[in-house]
Design an enzyme around this catalytic site. Structure first.
Site, PDB file in Angstrom:
ATOM      1  N   ARG A 138       0.858  -1.171   0.000  1.00  0.00           N
ATOM      2  CA  ARG A 138       0.000   0.000   0.000  1.00  0.00           C
ATOM      3  C   ARG A 138       0.904   1.233   0.000  1.00  0.00           C
ATOM      4  O   ARG A 138       1.971   1.245   0.647  1.00  0.00           O
ATOM      5  CB  ARG A 138      -0.901   0.050   1.239  1.00  0.00           C
ATOM      6  N   GLU A 192      -3.510   8.011  -3.842  1.00  0.00           N
ATOM      7  CA  GLU A 192      -4.115   7.165  -4.869  1.00  0.00           C
ATOM      8  C   GLU A 192      -5.539   7.621  -5.078  1.00  0.00           C
ATOM      9  O   GLU A 192      -6.242   7.790  -4.076  1.00  0.00           O
ATOM     10  CB  GLU A 192      -4.107   5.702  -4.398  1.00  0.00           C
ATOM     11  N   HIS A 218      -2.316   0.322  -9.385  1.00  0.00           N
ATOM     12  CA  HIS A 218      -2.968  -0.568  -8.411  1.00  0.00           C
ATOM     13  C   HIS A 218      -3.799  -1.644  -9.127  1.00  0.00           C
ATOM     14  O   HIS A 218      -5.022  -1.701  -8.959  1.00  0.00           O
ATOM     15  CB  HIS A 218      -3.833   0.229  -7.424  1.00  0.00           C
TER      16      HIS A 218
HETATM   17  N1  LIG Z   1      -1.175  -4.391  -4.825  1.00  0.00           N
HETATM   18  C1  LIG Z   1      -2.268  -5.108  -4.665  1.00  0.00           C
HETATM   19  O1  LIG Z   1      -3.163  -5.107  -5.478  1.00  0.00           O
HETATM   20  C2  LIG Z   1      -2.390  -5.959  -3.422  1.00  0.00           C
HETATM   21  C3  LIG Z   1      -3.095  -7.177  -3.506  1.00  0.00           C
HETATM   22  C4  LIG Z   1      -3.208  -7.962  -2.362  1.00  0.00           C
HETATM   23  C5  LIG Z   1      -2.671  -7.522  -1.172  1.00  0.00           C
HETATM   24  N2  LIG Z   1      -1.995  -6.318  -1.124  1.00  0.00           N
HETATM   25  C6  LIG Z   1      -1.425  -5.851   0.143  1.00  0.00           C
HETATM   26  O2  LIG Z   1      -0.574  -6.854   0.651  1.00  0.00           O
HETATM   27  C7  LIG Z   1      -0.742  -6.910   2.064  1.00  0.00           C
HETATM   28  C8  LIG Z   1      -0.237  -8.243   2.587  1.00  0.00           C
HETATM   29  O3  LIG Z   1      -1.129  -9.274   2.222  1.00  0.00           O
HETATM   30  P1  LIG Z   1      -1.004 -10.750   2.841  1.00  0.00           P
HETATM   31  O4  LIG Z   1      -2.203 -11.493   2.386  1.00  0.00           O
HETATM   32  O5  LIG Z   1       0.343 -11.306   2.586  1.00  0.00           O
HETATM   33  O6  LIG Z   1      -1.146 -10.419   4.392  1.00  0.00           O
HETATM   34  P2  LIG Z   1      -0.837 -11.367   5.646  1.00  0.00           P
HETATM   35  O7  LIG Z   1      -0.895 -12.793   5.273  1.00  0.00           O
HETATM   36  O8  LIG Z   1      -1.730 -10.871   6.738  1.00  0.00           O
HETATM   37  O9  LIG Z   1       0.687 -11.019   6.020  1.00  0.00           O
HETATM   38  C9  LIG Z   1       1.067  -9.742   6.422  1.00  0.00           C
HETATM   39  C10 LIG Z   1       2.532  -9.746   6.765  1.00  0.00           C
HETATM   40  O10 LIG Z   1       2.879  -8.407   7.142  1.00  0.00           O
HETATM   41  C11 LIG Z   1       3.530  -8.456   8.422  1.00  0.00           C
HETATM   42  N3  LIG Z   1       3.234  -7.247   9.185  1.00  0.00           N
HETATM   43  C12 LIG Z   1       2.033  -6.790   9.620  1.00  0.00           C
HETATM   44  N4  LIG Z   1       2.196  -5.668  10.345  1.00  0.00           N
HETATM   45  C13 LIG Z   1       3.520  -5.420  10.374  1.00  0.00           C
HETATM   46  C14 LIG Z   1       4.304  -4.431  10.981  1.00  0.00           C
HETATM   47  N5  LIG Z   1       3.774  -3.447  11.709  1.00  0.00           N
HETATM   48  N6  LIG Z   1       5.643  -4.472  10.814  1.00  0.00           N
HETATM   49  C15 LIG Z   1       6.205  -5.483  10.106  1.00  0.00           C
HETATM   50  N7  LIG Z   1       5.512  -6.463   9.487  1.00  0.00           N
HETATM   51  C16 LIG Z   1       4.187  -6.432   9.636  1.00  0.00           C
HETATM   52  C17 LIG Z   1       2.968  -9.670   9.117  1.00  0.00           C
HETATM   53  O11 LIG Z   1       3.864 -10.040  10.155  1.00  0.00           O
HETATM   54  P3  LIG Z   1       3.609 -11.344  11.079  1.00  0.00           P
HETATM   55  O12 LIG Z   1       3.778 -12.514  10.126  1.00  0.00           O
HETATM   56  O13 LIG Z   1       4.686 -11.298  12.119  1.00  0.00           O
HETATM   57  O14 LIG Z   1       2.213 -11.206  11.586  1.00  0.00           O
HETATM   58  C18 LIG Z   1       2.891 -10.655   7.947  1.00  0.00           C
HETATM   59  O15 LIG Z   1       4.120 -11.268   7.736  1.00  0.00           O
HETATM   60  C19 LIG Z   1      -2.231  -6.647   2.240  1.00  0.00           C
HETATM   61  O16 LIG Z   1      -2.528  -6.174   3.543  1.00  0.00           O
HETATM   62  C20 LIG Z   1      -2.511  -5.602   1.174  1.00  0.00           C
HETATM   63  O17 LIG Z   1      -2.374  -4.307   1.703  1.00  0.00           O
HETATM   64  C21 LIG Z   1      -1.853  -5.548  -2.231  1.00  0.00           C
END
Ligand SMILES: NC(=O)c1ccc[n+]([C@@H]2O[C@H](COP(=O)([O-])OP(=O)(O)OC[C@H]3O[C@@H](n4cnc5c(N)ncnc54)[C@H](OP(=O)(O)O)[C@@H]3O)[C@@H](O)[C@H]2O)c1
Length: 323
Positions: free
Chosen positions: A239, A267, A286
């Site tokens: 993001r 955005e 995006h």
């Molecule tokens: N560009 C796009 O179109 C698109 C599409 C899909 C998703 N995304 C973005 O990608 C993000 C991640 O998706 P996901 O499904 O992989 O999420 P996820 O499975 O919930 O994993 C999130 C990861 O981020 C880490 N994290 C959370 N808060 C943090 C912090 N304060 N400092 C350091 N690390 C932190 C978590 O750490 P822990 O493992 O220690 O909990 C985990 O490893 C989404 O939230 C979304 O914003 C973007």
């Protein structure tokens, strides 16, 4: 019957995997009367969902079609449980990340520009491009026309569902992988976010794939950009607010780093914004998860969550529990 509101823009064919006992109710931002529902699947476009919300009554559970849900809690308040589409967009987002890394290391933006100009000999501009990225003007023979990913160190900032999929897809490229998440763990080794500054100078490619929260806002700020290697590639698939945009613009314009961004802050990125004209930058608006599989995958994830809800089982993808 559990009343489930879904965006009226979706084909109702996509709801066929919903469990028995559900009344599916199309919801739009143009409704002229209130609608009583128990569960709301909001339109993935926040502006459309925001227009629909004031007409909704009785919502106890929101199931988002997106992995990132940062705009939903302020909209619906704390008395509603919110689930995201954890896992649904892993493949599309990880594929975008691999494509963005390779496009930047193979200088595809430069070669597309050359193709449009129709001038073959402009390929020698790649040598100057590499020299500027490497911060070393000494000539190399034969001239450098692109770089290799193999052997580079890639830092995953975020090691959740999508981070793990990126790791899986990176396997054949023989990179050195560093992983970072909120908390440290082993097998595989994952560093804690407190180690970010120590990890940044070790990586040639830094991939941001974590949620937008108060804690992650400007995780990449001026000091972090300054810690990156000359010519490092910053890839933001997460993001926009995870990066301080003004600091990124400065760093790109100074020729310190390069970047590939699917997400920006603000955005939509307005016309004429300084990011649009930064060197060594690839922007996509995006779109990383927006394949034809977006809705089927998101609604399959929603259907699984609805099954659990109907059966009184614990939900899997809760990002906010109702108070
Ligand atoms: N560009 C796009 O179109 C698109 C599409 C899909 C998703 N995304 C973005 O990608 C993000 C991640 O998706 P996901 O499904 O992989 O999420 P996820 O499975 O919930 O994993 C999130 C990861 O981020 C880490 N994290 C959370 N808060 C943090 C912090 N304060 N400092 C350091 N690390 C932190 C978590 O750490 P822990 O493992 O220690 O909990 C985990 O490893 C989404 O939230 C979304 O914003 C973007």
């Amino acid at each position: 019957m559990l009343r489930v509101g879904y965006p009226d823009t979706l084909s109702s064919d996509l709801l066929r995997e919903f469990p028995e006992g559900i009344e599916a109710i199309p919801v739009s931002g143009k409704m002229d009367r209130d609608v009583e529902i128990d569960v709301w699947i909001p339109d993935p476009y926040a502006s459309r969902a925001m227009r629909a919300w004031p007409r909704l009554r009785g919502v106890k559970l929101v199931i988002s079609m997106l992995a990132g849900t940062e705009w939903i809690p302020p909209l619906v308040g704390p008395h509603v449980t919110i689930c995201n589409a954890h896992g649904a967009h892993n493949v599309a987002t990880a594929e975008w990340t691999i494509a963005a890394i390779l496009a930047m290391l193979k200088y595809f933006p430069l070669y597309l520009d050359i193709q449009r100009s129709g001038v073959w000999k402009r390929r020698f501009e790649a040598g100057a491009h590499y020299a500027a990225i490497a911060g070393d003007a000494r000539p190399i023979y034969p001239p450098v026309m692109l770089e290799e990913l193999a052997g580079k160190t890639v830092l995953l900032v975020g090691y959740g569902a999508i981070g793990k999929e990126i790791e899986r897809m990176l396997e054949p490229f023989r990179v050195n992988l560093l992983r970072m998440a909120r908390t440290a763990r082993t097998e595989p080794e994952v560093h804690a976010v407190s180690e970010l500054d120590a990890l940044l100078p070790r990586a040639e490619v830094i991939v941001l794939i974590l949620p937008s929260t108060a804690e992650t806002r400007w995780l990449i700020d001026r000091p972090q950009l300054a810690l990156m290697q000359q010519g490092a590639l910053l890839v933001n698939a997460a993001r926009g607010p995870v990066v301080n945009t003004d600091a990124l613009v400065e760093s790109l314009n100074a020729g310190r780093i390069r970047a590939a961004l699917d997400v920006t802050d603000p955005e939509p990125l307005p016309e004429g914004h300084p990011l649009w004209s930064c060197p060594n930058l690839l922007i996509t608006p995006h779109i990383a998860a927006s394949s034809p599989q977006f809705a089927p995958n998101a609604l399959r994830t929603a259907a699984d969550e609805l099954c659990r809800y109907i059966n009184g089982e614990p939900l899997h993808n809760v990002v906010q529990a109702a108070i």
